[in-house]
Write a protein that holds these residues in place. Structure first.
Motif, mmCIF file in Angstrom:
data_model
loop_
_atom_site.group_PDB
_atom_site.id
_atom_site.type_symbol
_atom_site.label_atom_id
_atom_site.label_comp_id
_atom_site.label_asym_id
_atom_site.label_seq_id
_atom_site.Cartn_x
_atom_site.Cartn_y
_atom_site.Cartn_z
ATOM 1 N N UNK A 164 0.418 -1.121 -0.249
ATOM 2 C CA UNK A 164 -0.329 -0.411 -0.295
ATOM 3 C C UNK A 164 0.991 1.364 -0.372
ATOM 4 N N UNK A 165 2.030 1.062 0.181
ATOM 5 C CA UNK A 165 3.422 1.668 0.657
ATOM 6 C C UNK A 165 3.191 3.098 -0.529
ATOM 7 N N UNK A 166 3.070 2.211 -1.792
ATOM 8 C CA UNK A 166 3.164 3.074 -3.209
ATOM 9 C C UNK A 166 2.369 4.019 -3.778
ATOM 10 N N UNK A 167 0.645 4.018 -2.730
ATOM 11 C CA UNK A 167 -0.603 4.672 -3.271
ATOM 12 C C UNK A 167 -0.735 5.748 -2.253
ATOM 13 N N UNK A 168 -0.066 6.161 -1.256
ATOM 14 C CA UNK A 168 -0.043 7.116 -0.156
ATOM 15 C C UNK A 168 0.486 7.868 -0.950
ATOM 16 N N UNK A 173 3.225 9.172 3.950
ATOM 17 C CA UNK A 173 4.891 7.789 4.437
ATOM 18 C C UNK A 173 5.618 8.603 4.875
ATOM 19 N N UNK A 174 6.012 9.801 4.961
ATOM 20 C CA UNK A 174 6.498 10.733 5.670
ATOM 21 C C UNK A 174 6.501 10.380 7.337
ATOM 22 N N UNK A 175 5.421 10.772 7.338
ATOM 23 C CA UNK A 175 4.293 10.212 9.343
ATOM 24 C C UNK A 175 4.395 8.937 9.222
ATOM 25 N N UNK A 176 4.814 7.723 8.151
ATOM 26 C CA UNK A 176 3.957 6.683 8.928
ATOM 27 C C UNK A 176 3.794 5.757 9.846
ATOM 28 N N UNK A 177 4.750 5.945 10.885
ATOM 29 C CA UNK A 177 4.637 5.904 12.308
ATOM 30 C C UNK A 177 3.630 6.874 12.810
ATOM 31 N N UNK A 178 2.950 7.859 12.319
ATOM 32 C CA UNK A 178 2.439 8.449 13.614
ATOM 33 C C UNK A 178 0.797 8.186 12.494
ATOM 34 N N UNK A 179 0.669 8.157 12.130
ATOM 35 C CA UNK A 179 -0.658 7.344 11.096
ATOM 36 C C UNK A 179 -0.862 5.987 11.678
ATOM 37 N N UNK A 185 10.503 -1.586 15.224
ATOM 38 C CA UNK A 185 10.996 -2.460 15.038
ATOM 39 C C UNK A 185 9.482 -3.140 14.084
ATOM 40 N N UNK A 186 7.506 -2.890 14.579
ATOM 41 C CA UNK A 186 7.230 -2.745 13.481
ATOM 42 C C UNK A 186 7.676 -2.352 11.517
ATOM 43 N N UNK A 187 7.432 -0.841 12.338
ATOM 44 C CA UNK A 187 8.305 -0.349 10.863
ATOM 45 C C UNK A 187 8.930 -0.254 10.414
ATOM 46 N N UNK A 207 11.456 13.164 2.996
ATOM 47 C CA UNK A 207 11.407 13.549 3.841
ATOM 48 C C UNK A 207 11.684 12.549 4.611
ATOM 49 N N UNK A 208 11.551 10.989 4.120
ATOM 50 C CA UNK A 208 11.187 9.584 5.490
ATOM 51 C C UNK A 208 13.109 9.299 5.731
ATOM 52 N N UNK A 209 13.925 10.079 4.665
ATOM 53 C CA UNK A 209 15.639 9.164 4.285
ATOM 54 C C UNK A 209 16.147 9.235 6.317
ATOM 55 N N UNK A 210 15.574 10.304 6.369
ATOM 56 C CA UNK A 210 16.869 10.604 7.921
ATOM 57 C C UNK A 210 15.792 9.723 8.473
ATOM 58 N N UNK A 211 14.626 9.236 8.741
ATOM 59 C CA UNK A 211 13.895 8.458 9.451
ATOM 60 C C UNK A 211 14.531 7.229 9.366
ATOM 61 N N UNK A 212 14.688 7.239 8.326
ATOM 62 C CA UNK A 212 14.926 5.413 7.792
ATOM 63 C C UNK A 212 16.854 5.213 7.744
ATOM 64 N N UNK A 213 17.599 6.994 8.082
ATOM 65 C CA UNK A 213 19.093 6.006 8.534
ATOM 66 C C UNK A 213 18.979 5.866 9.673
#
Length: 306
Positions: A164-168, A173-179, A185-187, A207-213
């Motif tokens: 589903x990530x591709x249609x968000x 997506x940049x704040x997916x843990x919030x939504x 660990x789940x994320x 904007x998700x780049x730093x979070x993924x790092x």
């Protein structure tokens, strides 16, 4: 011949807005919409009657119908495919996560069965580009996020959730843990389920780049590859932000003002980057091909040829 609580028989279409009018009442026992759907599967009633039953049947009755047999599921999937977006969204969002996850798993299985035969179709980048499954894009982002959490946390099946990530939208997506409410660990398990496509995610949503790092700081292979993408990510963020800024401006101003603004925003920018921004405007039909070429020519030469 049995009739429903409104006096409609098996061989008559359900009245418009019946389900909405009686949504707060327990009409499960008196509603014969389920019988109409079964009769449609047996070619005993017309398409009009079958589709009217799908449109008006109470949500919990429709869920029971879906779970009864694979034929029933396929029929409802077909009606979701041909239904109007507003109706489809309303019906799907009334389903439990239990039913939605079952519906999506079946759709994904069907997609995997035909994926090899459609690889050459350049217009198809993921399963939601296929008309049969496009109805999932009608569902609200918050409902999709809720389903993502259900797949990851309760079913332990992030391989379905990550589709589903591709249609968000990028901002979701940049704040997916919030939504979604997913923990660290789940994320991480959600993104890992993307496989090699994990590296496309920060390009979709820079904007998700730093979070993924941070998420993959202890995963040597992923963190190394992500670290080499920093310049590319910043370039993609510039493209997306400038495209959105130009899109908003063009939608609100006269065409003569548009070109002046586009020139001022793109002037001095690397031509390849400017061209990608213009391509995004072209895809959204905000400019024409000839207008794009004219702007590129101006950016390269500093002269405007009319």
């Amino acid at each position: 011949m049995p009739k429903c609580f409104l006096g409609t028989s098996l061989y008559e279409a359900c009245p418009p807005s019946c389900r909405l009018s009686f949504a707060k009442q327990d009409v499960d026992e008196d509603c014969i919409a389920k019988n109409k759907l079964e009769a449609f599967l047996q070619d005993k009633v017309t398409f009009k009657i079958g589709f009217s039953a799908f449109s008006q049947i109470p949500a919990k009755t429709l869920e029971k119908f879906i779970w009864t047999s694979k034929d029933n599921l396929e029929l409802i999937s077909y009606f979701l495919y041909i239904g109007e977006p507003t109706l489809v969204r309303e019906i799907i969002e009334s389903f439990s996560n239990h039913t939605l996850s079952y519906l999506f798993k079946c759709d994904f299985e069907n997609y995997m069965n035909i994926r090899d035969s459609i690889k050459r179709e350049k217009s198809i980048k993921h399963m939601f580009d296929i008309r049969s499954f496009k109805y999932w894009t009608f569902v609200s982002y918050l409902r999709i996020c809720d389903l993502i959490q259900y797949f990851v946390r309760y079913l332990k099946e992030p391989e379905y959730a990550c589709q589903f990530i591709v249609i968000l939208p990028s901002e979701i997506v940049s704040n997916l843990n919030k939504y979604t409410g997913l923990d660290f660990e789940e994320e991480k398990s959600l993104y890992t389920a993307l496989g090699d496509s994990i590296y496309e995610l920060p390009l979709q949503s820079p904007k998700i780049y730093e979070h993924m790092m941070q998420l993959f700081a202890e995963d040597f292979e992923v963190s190394i590859i992500l670290s080499t993408m920093e310049g590319l990510i910043h370039r993609q963020q510039l493209i997306l932000e400038t495209s959105e800024k130009l899109h908003t401006y063009i939608a609100e101003h006269r065409i003569d003002k548009n070109f002046q603004f586009i020139f001022s925003e793109l002037n001095g920018m690397e031509i390849g980057t400017a061209s990608e921004i213009l391509n995004q405007l072209l895809e959204k039909k905000m400019i024409t091909v000839s207008q794009k070429l004219m702007i590129i020519d101006f950016l390269e030469t500093g002269k405007l040829e009319l």
